[in-house]
Write an enzyme that holds these catalytic residues in place. Structure first.
Site, PDB file in Angstrom:
ATOM      1  N   SER A  41       0.789  -1.241  -0.021  1.00 44.74           N
ATOM      2  CA  SER A  41       0.087   0.188  -0.020  1.00 44.74           C
ATOM      3  C   SER A  41       0.974   1.330   0.073  1.00 44.74           C
ATOM      4  CB  SER A  41      -0.796  -0.061   1.214  1.00 44.74           C
ATOM      5  OG  SER A  41      -1.433   1.398   1.612  1.00 44.74           O
ATOM      6  N   TYR A  64      -2.129  -1.313  10.496  1.00 46.66           N
ATOM      7  CA  TYR A  64      -1.690  -1.419   9.105  1.00 46.66           C
ATOM      8  C   TYR A  64      -0.741  -0.787   8.376  1.00 46.66           C
ATOM      9  CZ  TYR A  64      -3.847  -1.141   4.373  1.00 46.66           C
ATOM     10  OH  TYR A  64      -4.262  -1.371   2.853  1.00 46.66           O
TER      11      TYR A  64
END
Ligand code: NAD
Length: 260
Positions: free
Chosen positions: A142, A155
């Site tokens: 990401s 995350y």
């Protein structure tokens, strides 16, 4: 281009994983789907995409937080198709909260699914790839593998971690035909992000459309979502002969997010 190869795409019943599985099937790769929820609709989509090229599609429902399930899935893929030539580590979840309020069990689940699962799949597929001297490992990280956002501690930690794992795997196999690279998307409108749009709309009492505009405006200069189809084409490039010496990169597709 990928006829005769087999791709295992984790978390491919939805979103980005489904986009990547579809694009690889179109190139002729046999696909092992994985993930929760409805399986028949994604299976039909991938079968349709791969039909002309003769791609076969299988499914294994491994829970990516469980090492034993992952071992079983790799064995299943090898039994069905001989070996895994292309591994796409994509399964992922999100939870949003400040560090001091972050539920420890959510931290553990995010690290297990978004990071540790990729260690297990990678260690299990590498020996066969090394024997055939060809392999592609694509980690869906990401933009949060490169920069941080508030309220996303687990995350961001997992995604930075998977960028690190990508580099080590690439280096350890650098003299072979096995490459390992990461893809770093910005916002992609999948169920994972729709939940964040819905939470924003509810918290601020604004429409879904306004919340979407705000979400993009805060981070993504292009003001556009990246699509699963675009990410699928990037994965196809990583599998192509032209990408044979692309090793250990973290490739953004983020509308300029990380350029700021
Ligand atoms: P999604 O929610 O649409 O899909 C997630 C997939 O993972 C689903 O198939 C789900 O069933 C599967 N999954 C979840 N937990 C699992 C588990 N324990 N075991 C097996 N499968 C499991 O999400 P998405 O947006 O397509 O996300 C895919 C990946 O892309 C994730 O790693 C995510 O972090 C990453 N990503 C997403 C975005 C975005 O904006 N959507 C941006 C950057 C990176």
């Amino acid at each position: 281009m990928l006829k005769g190869k087999t791709a295992l795409v984790t978390g491919s019943t939805s979103g980005i994983g489904l986009g990547i599985a579809t694009a690889l099937a179109r190139q002729g790769a046999n696909i092992v789907l994985n993930g929760f929820g409805d399986v028949e609709t994604p299976r039909a989509q991938v079968l349709k995409a791969g039909k002309a090229a003769g791609a076969q599609v299988a499914y294994h429902g491994a829970d990516m937080s469980r090492a034993a399930d992952i071992e079983d899935m790799i064995e299943y893929a090898q039994r069905n198709f001989g070996q895994v030539d292309i591994l796409v580590n994509n399964a992922g979840i999100q939870h949003v909260a400040r560090v001091e309020e972050f539920p420890p069990e959510r931290w553990d689940a995010i690290i297990a699914i978004n990071l540790t699962s990729a260690f297990h799949t990678t260690r299990l597929v590498l020996p066969a790839m090394q024997k055939s001297n060809w392999g592609r490992i694509i980690n869906v990280a990401s933009v949060h593998g490169l920069v941080a956002s508030a309220q996303k501690s687990a995350y961001v930690a997992a995604k930075h971690g998977i960028v690190g794992l990508t580099k080590v795997t690439a280096l350890e196999n650098a003299t072979t035909g096995i490459t390992c690279n990461a893809i770093c998307p910005g916002w992609v409108l999948t169920p994972l992000v729709q939940k964040q749009v819905d939470a924003k709309a509810e918290a601020q009492g604004i429409s879904n459309e306004e919340a979407t505009k705000q979400l993009l405006g805060e981070k993504e200069p292009s003001l556009q979502f990246t699509t699963p189809e675009e990410l699928g084409e990037l994965a196809v490039f990583f599998c192509s002969p032209a990408a044979g010496n692309v090793r250990g990169v973290a490739w953004n597709m983020d509308g300029g997010w990380a350029a700021q």
